[in-house]
Design an enzyme around this catalytic site. Structure first.
Site, short mmCIF file in Angstrom:
data_model
loop_
_atom_site.label_atom_id
_atom_site.label_comp_id
_atom_site.label_asym_id
_atom_site.label_seq_id
_atom_site.Cartn_x
_atom_site.Cartn_y
_atom_site.Cartn_z
N GLU A 128 39.86 46.24 48.70
CA GLU A 128 38.90 47.34 48.53
C GLU A 128 38.62 47.87 49.93
OE1 GLU A 128 34.21 47.86 48.01
OE2 GLU A 128 35.08 46.38 46.64
N GLY A 155 41.90 46.79 56.29
CA GLY A 155 42.57 46.44 55.04
C GLY A 155 44.01 46.90 55.01
N GLY A 163 36.60 45.58 52.81
CA GLY A 163 36.29 45.99 54.17
C GLY A 163 36.75 47.40 54.45
N SER A 164 37.13 47.64 55.69
CA SER A 164 37.45 49.00 56.14
C SER A 164 38.88 49.38 55.76
CB SER A 164 37.30 49.09 57.66
OG SER A 164 38.30 48.30 58.30
N CYS A 210 29.20 49.84 49.41
CA CYS A 210 30.52 50.46 49.29
C CYS A 210 30.50 51.62 48.30
CB CYS A 210 31.56 49.43 48.87
SG CYS A 210 31.11 48.47 47.41
#
Length: 509
Positions: A245, A226, A221-222, A282
């Protein structure tokens, strides 16, 4: 206090499709984790895990029409894209089943006793054991491959770890459907359904990472979300591994020789990579270094043409749409930044693709003081930043401003690929320090699920050095244990001298 409903929303219209669940209260999160913890022993048998993973893949494939239809209704990603993602997801499950069956993931090592050594060496036998309950935080942009049945779940279950998934609010119905299929597969293979659980809600996500019986977490995610969870995992009385991630710019460098050789091909390919999945991958190229001059103009000309021919697309939700529009607006307002193809609103519920352009010297000379560092941050959606550089020194200086990335891509000419050494080798070396995957003469979108794959990178691309894609992703959920001078009859079967399970192992006499 009334429970907060969880709604499925159609991103194409912004309308609610129906209530799917309610946000989990702390007691419900606690119950899910405790039930998963109690089910750990049932996952101890490798053959049962293999059967479970394959049964889960078969059930997902058999329910493909319903899974794809539900996911498309919640994400607008399209049936073609989602059909491929489902195949990737079931392929991951089967690949981890194969890995468990083969056994080398246990990394068994045996050092036989050698009393004649100085100092004497005792008998040592080492392998890896599962950590325990794993919390998985589902991704918005991959409702299957990085969500309930995705790689984090598959690899954790393969390791012998029960999973509690915090569902993403963009696809709650898809999450519940996939969870029901995984639980059906568990029961069909003799496992308790509690080996997989799903909870909903922001608060549930925080409760999950803080729960004392959760032993590790995986997140996609962001950076902001995160990092908050990573900090919570580290602040626990007993900290746990948090494999996150978070975000990536995925830089691309086009050499002058490559631009001279195939400018139009590169520009058109770049447009496809930037707009794939409406720019919600991503590994979307977010910063592209193109040489100044006529050949660089040919690259940007092809990029311009391809983007202008790209129709508007729907982002995963309206919050992301608003963030994308605002992010593009802020970047475009910076001094010396132009918008040859303006990205932004494409309609009431859609966005249009585009790109921003800036001279490399603007980034280098204003580093940290001009506000242009915003161009070095990921903007989620169909936009990229083209940086025009004068020479390789200037390109290297721009790369030196970047943080860690998932990928870095280099486009070379035929002569550069054949020559070895020189400027191309210097760029490869700089990329090696910058990213987890280096691509030459291709595009980073499309992460192959393969044993040698690495999907991670230096922070903030990831919070650890592990991968979330590929065979070695299982290592995140295991820890090594060494047994010294333990009688054979007391050893785990995996380590006994007769090797009753027939596992691969390294033996030092």
């Amino acid at each position: 206090m009334a429970a907060t409903p969880v709604w499925s929303v159609d991103p194409r219209t912004g309308k609610q499709r129906g209530q799917v669940a309610v946000e989990a209260a702390p007691a419900e999160v606690d119950g899910a984790v405790r039930a998963a913890h109690a089910a750990r022993g049932a996952l101890a048998d490798a053959a049962t895990r293999v059967a479970f993973l394959r049964a889960a893949a078969d059930l997902l494939d058999a329910s493909a029409a319903q899974v794809v239809e539900t996911a498309d209704a919640e994400t607008a990603l399209g049936t073609g894209r989602l059909t491929g993602e489902l195949a990737r997801t079931t392929g991951q499950l089967r690949a981890f089943a194969d890995a468990v069956e083969e056994g080398s993931y246990l990394d068994i090592r045996i050092d036989r006793a050698d009393p004649a050594r100085t100092p004497p060496r005792p008998e040592l036998r080492r392998y890896k054991v599962p950590l325990g309950v794993v919390a998985v935080y589902a991704a918005s942009n991959f409702p299957l491959a990085f969500s309930v049945p995705g790689g984090d779940t598959a690899s954790a279950l393969a390791a012998g770890c029960p999973v509690v998934v915090k569902a993403h609010p963009d696809h709650p119905a898809t999450s519940e459907l996939c969870a029901s299929l995984l639980r059906r597969a568990a029961v069909a293979t003799g496992l308790p359904p509690e080996v997989v659980a799903v909870v909903h809600g922001f608060g549930a996500g925080l409760e999950l990472v803080r729960h004392p019986l959760v032993s590790a977490a995986g997140f996609t995610g962001s950076i902001r979300g995160g990092r908050a969870l990573f900090d919570a995992a580290a602040a626990r009385p007993v900290p746990i591994p948090f494999h996150g991630e978070l975000g990536s710019l995925n830089p691309v460098v086009v050499t002058a020789a490559a631009a001279a050789e195939r400018a139009e091909e590169i520009g058109t390919g770049l447009a496809g990579a930037v707009t794939l999945g409406v720019g919600q991958f991503c590994v979307k190229p977010g910063l592209v270094l193109v040489p100044e001059g006529a050949d660089g103009d040919r690259v940007t000309g092809a990029l311009t043409k391809a983007l202008e021919e790209t129709g508007p697309g729907v982002l995963l939700d309206h919050r992301m749409r608003e963030a994308f529009i605002e992010g593009v607006r802020e970047r475009a307002a910076l001094p010396a930044v132009t918008s040859p193809v303006a990205a932004g609103p494409g309609g009431e519920h859609t966005v249009g693709a585009g790109y921003l352009a800036v001279p490399a010297r603007t980034l280098v000379e204003g580093a940290g003081t001009s506000g242009h560092e915003l161009l070095l941050e990921e903007c989620f959606g169909p936009v990229t930043v083209v940086v025009r550089y004068a020479d390789q020194g200037e390109a290297a200086a721009v790369l030196g401003l970047l943080c860690g990335n998932l990928s870095a891509t280099l486009h070379l000419s035929a002569a550069e690929t054949a020559g070895g050494g020189g400027p191309a080798a210097e760029l490869i070396a700089q990329f090696t320090a910058l990213a987890g995957r280096i691509v030459v003469n291709g595009w980073p979108t499309g992460v192959a699920v393969a044993p040698a794959q690495h999907h991670g990178g230096p922070y903030p691309a990831a919070t650890s050095h592990s991968t979330s894609v590929g065979g070695t992703a299982i290592e995140r959920w295991l820890r090594p244990v060494a047994y010294q001078s333990v009688p054979d009859a007391l050893l785990p079967p995996e380590l006994r001298e007769a090797n009753p399970l027939g596992l691969p192992r390294r033996v030092t006499s």
